[in-house]
Write a protein that holds these residues in place. Sequence first.
Motif, mmCIF file in Angstrom:
data_model
loop_
_atom_site.group_PDB
_atom_site.id
_atom_site.type_symbol
_atom_site.label_atom_id
_atom_site.label_comp_id
_atom_site.label_asym_id
_atom_site.label_seq_id
_atom_site.Cartn_x
_atom_site.Cartn_y
_atom_site.Cartn_z
ATOM 1 N N THR A 47 82.678 -13.915 50.436
ATOM 2 C CA THR A 47 83.965 -14.564 50.661
ATOM 3 C C THR A 47 85.097 -13.742 50.072
ATOM 4 O O THR A 47 84.949 -13.142 49.002
ATOM 5 C CB THR A 47 83.975 -15.984 50.057
ATOM 6 O OG1 THR A 47 85.239 -16.592 50.290
ATOM 7 C CG2 THR A 47 83.694 -15.958 48.566
ATOM 8 N N ASP A 48 86.225 -13.703 50.769
ATOM 9 C CA ASP A 48 87.401 -12.994 50.256
ATOM 10 C C ASP A 48 88.687 -13.742 50.609
ATOM 11 O O ASP A 48 89.749 -13.142 50.759
ATOM 12 C CB ASP A 48 87.455 -11.552 50.770
ATOM 13 C CG ASP A 48 87.467 -11.448 52.293
ATOM 14 O OD1 ASP A 48 87.657 -12.483 52.966
ATOM 15 O OD2 ASP A 48 87.288 -10.333 52.819
ATOM 16 N N ASP A 49 88.596 -15.053 50.706
ATOM 17 C CA ASP A 49 89.760 -15.857 51.079
ATOM 18 C C ASP A 49 90.824 -15.918 49.992
ATOM 19 O O ASP A 49 91.952 -16.341 50.268
ATOM 20 C CB ASP A 49 89.327 -17.287 51.425
ATOM 21 C CG ASP A 49 88.544 -17.355 52.719
ATOM 22 O OD1 ASP A 49 88.909 -16.633 53.662
ATOM 23 O OD2 ASP A 49 87.562 -18.121 52.798
ATOM 24 N N PRO A 55 91.830 -7.438 51.902
ATOM 25 C CA PRO A 55 90.603 -8.209 52.087
ATOM 26 C C PRO A 55 89.464 -7.302 52.553
ATOM 27 O O PRO A 55 89.659 -6.108 52.769
ATOM 28 C CB PRO A 55 90.995 -9.200 53.191
ATOM 29 C CG PRO A 55 91.958 -8.423 54.031
ATOM 30 C CD PRO A 55 92.735 -7.553 53.057
ATOM 31 N N GLY A 56 88.298 -7.877 52.715
ATOM 32 C CA GLY A 56 87.138 -7.138 53.220
ATOM 33 C C GLY A 56 85.899 -7.286 52.374
ATOM 34 O O GLY A 56 84.808 -6.853 52.760
ATOM 35 N N THR A 57 86.030 -7.928 51.195
ATOM 36 C CA THR A 57 84.855 -8.042 50.322
ATOM 37 C C THR A 57 83.819 -9.025 50.849
ATOM 38 O O THR A 57 82.706 -9.059 50.343
ATOM 39 C CB THR A 57 85.271 -8.465 48.902
ATOM 40 O OG1 THR A 57 85.946 -9.717 48.962
ATOM 41 C CG2 THR A 57 86.185 -7.441 48.278
ATOM 42 N N ARG A 58 84.165 -9.803 51.875
ATOM 43 C CA ARG A 58 83.152 -10.695 52.458
ATOM 44 C C ARG A 58 81.996 -9.910 53.076
ATOM 45 O O ARG A 58 80.917 -10.443 53.288
ATOM 46 C CB ARG A 58 83.784 -11.609 53.502
ATOM 47 C CG ARG A 58 84.281 -10.930 54.758
ATOM 48 C CD ARG A 58 84.921 -11.912 55.712
ATOM 49 N NE ARG A 58 86.086 -12.543 55.119
ATOM 50 C CZ ARG A 58 86.667 -13.628 55.620
ATOM 51 N NH1 ARG A 58 86.201 -14.192 56.715
ATOM 52 N NH2 ARG A 58 87.735 -14.136 55.031
ATOM 53 N N PHE A 59 82.252 -8.641 53.391
ATOM 54 C CA PHE A 59 81.221 -7.808 53.998
ATOM 55 C C PHE A 59 80.377 -7.066 52.959
ATOM 56 O O PHE A 59 79.440 -6.346 53.308
ATOM 57 C CB PHE A 59 81.865 -6.793 54.945
ATOM 58 C CG PHE A 59 82.714 -7.425 56.008
ATOM 59 C CD1 PHE A 59 82.155 -8.211 56.998
ATOM 60 C CD2 PHE A 59 84.088 -7.252 55.997
ATOM 61 C CE1 PHE A 59 82.939 -8.813 57.977
ATOM 62 C CE2 PHE A 59 84.886 -7.837 56.965
ATOM 63 C CZ PHE A 59 84.315 -8.623 57.958
ATOM 64 N N ALA A 60 80.699 -7.232 51.686
ATOM 65 C CA ALA A 60 80.043 -6.440 50.642
ATOM 66 C C ALA A 60 78.574 -6.770 50.420
ATOM 67 O O ALA A 60 77.768 -5.849 50.218
ATOM 68 C CB ALA A 60 80.809 -6.566 49.329
ATOM 69 N N PRO A 61 78.152 -8.052 50.381
ATOM 70 C CA PRO A 61 76.737 -8.296 50.100
ATOM 71 C C PRO A 61 75.793 -7.548 51.042
ATOM 72 O O PRO A 61 74.797 -6.952 50.600
ATOM 73 C CB PRO A 61 76.611 -9.813 50.248
ATOM 74 C CG PRO A 61 77.966 -10.320 49.861
ATOM 75 C CD PRO A 61 78.919 -9.314 50.437
ATOM 76 N N ARG A 62 76.091 -7.559 52.331
ATOM 77 C CA ARG A 62 75.242 -6.825 53.271
ATOM 78 C C ARG A 62 75.322 -5.321 53.021
ATOM 79 O O ARG A 62 74.299 -4.616 53.085
ATOM 80 C CB ARG A 62 75.635 -7.159 54.711
ATOM 81 C CG ARG A 62 74.868 -6.357 55.761
ATOM 82 C CD ARG A 62 75.061 -6.912 57.153
ATOM 83 N NE ARG A 62 74.367 -8.184 57.293
ATOM 84 C CZ ARG A 62 73.076 -8.282 57.628
ATOM 85 N NH1 ARG A 62 72.352 -7.196 57.831
ATOM 86 N NH2 ARG A 62 72.505 -9.458 57.749
ATOM 87 N N ALA A 63 76.525 -4.813 52.726
ATOM 88 C CA ALA A 63 76.673 -3.377 52.489
ATOM 89 C C ALA A 63 75.912 -2.940 51.244
ATOM 90 O O ALA A 63 75.302 -1.861 51.221
ATOM 91 C CB ALA A 63 78.156 -3.028 52.364
#
Length: 321
Positions: A47-49, A55-63
């Motif tokens: 989540t990065d709300d 923004p963009g940290t919502r994609f971090a766990p997969r990365a």
Amino acid sequence: MIDPLERWREYGEKPDFAGPLSYGGAPYTQDPALLAGFDVAIVGAPTDDLVSDRPGTRFAPRAIRSASCPPGPHLEAGIDAFAVLRVVDYGDAPVLPADPARSHAAIEATVGEVVAAGLVPIVLGGDHSIAEPDIRACAKLHGAVGLVHFDTHTDTGTQVFGVEVSHGTPMYRLVRDGHVDPSRYVQIGLRGYWPGESEFAWQAEQGITSFFMHDVRRLGIDAIVERTVEIVGAGPVFLSVDVDVLDPAFAPGTGTPEPGGMTSADLLWAVRALGERLELVGADVVEVIPTAVGSADVTALVADRIVREALTGIALRRRLH
């Protein structure tokens, strides 16, 4: 019923409940009933709300999972954390985009399931606001915890741009609400241009310890770690690492980069040393914005190594105790 963990150990393959890409090839489940027998759980908080900048940290766990290296011996520490610790990937908390309150509730509930099962959660953020539900979940079991916080910023604002819940306010709220013991709270790597006098005055009243980057440069990371261990002392501790504590040369993919930060070598060593010397009951790595795929992503790669160093430190501590 065949124990999937035993099958994984015996045959070297993922259990039947293996699902999406998992951290370091660890077995994967989102069933709390299957957490028994594990020591550490990896949890994603995508989540990065609540960011105030990029923004963009919502994609971090997969990365970070994609960048994670397989189990193997740590050549400096002389130990394979995956041979000492039983690590499971517990998937991502069921966050809801554009609803930060419900997302935080989902993160707290997911981390709470891990803590209730007796495991140490390591959370892959997400923006730094996730530290609030992470630490609340740990404090519900352990009481007020100590906190070691690597960051450019203190995140102790009462508000950011008029917003009371953001990635710049979690530490203020955690201390205010009694989830973090301020006398056992140490910040490392502060620099830049925020926060201001009111936030630091509040911190001084609370007894929070701050080490700025000029302290790290002057004293050296070894001395900073030694003083941190003395201040935090015995008892449960949470470790929170915002990758913007690193100089942008080492972590360009983050929302609020600030030149003049730590080197990855110093940070990785410090995380491992603190994991070995303190009683870590949880950790998170936050503010990673993926910029490439897999090992080509410099920031996701260093975030993975932060997780691996934390695991190595915990493994060293458990081997000694």
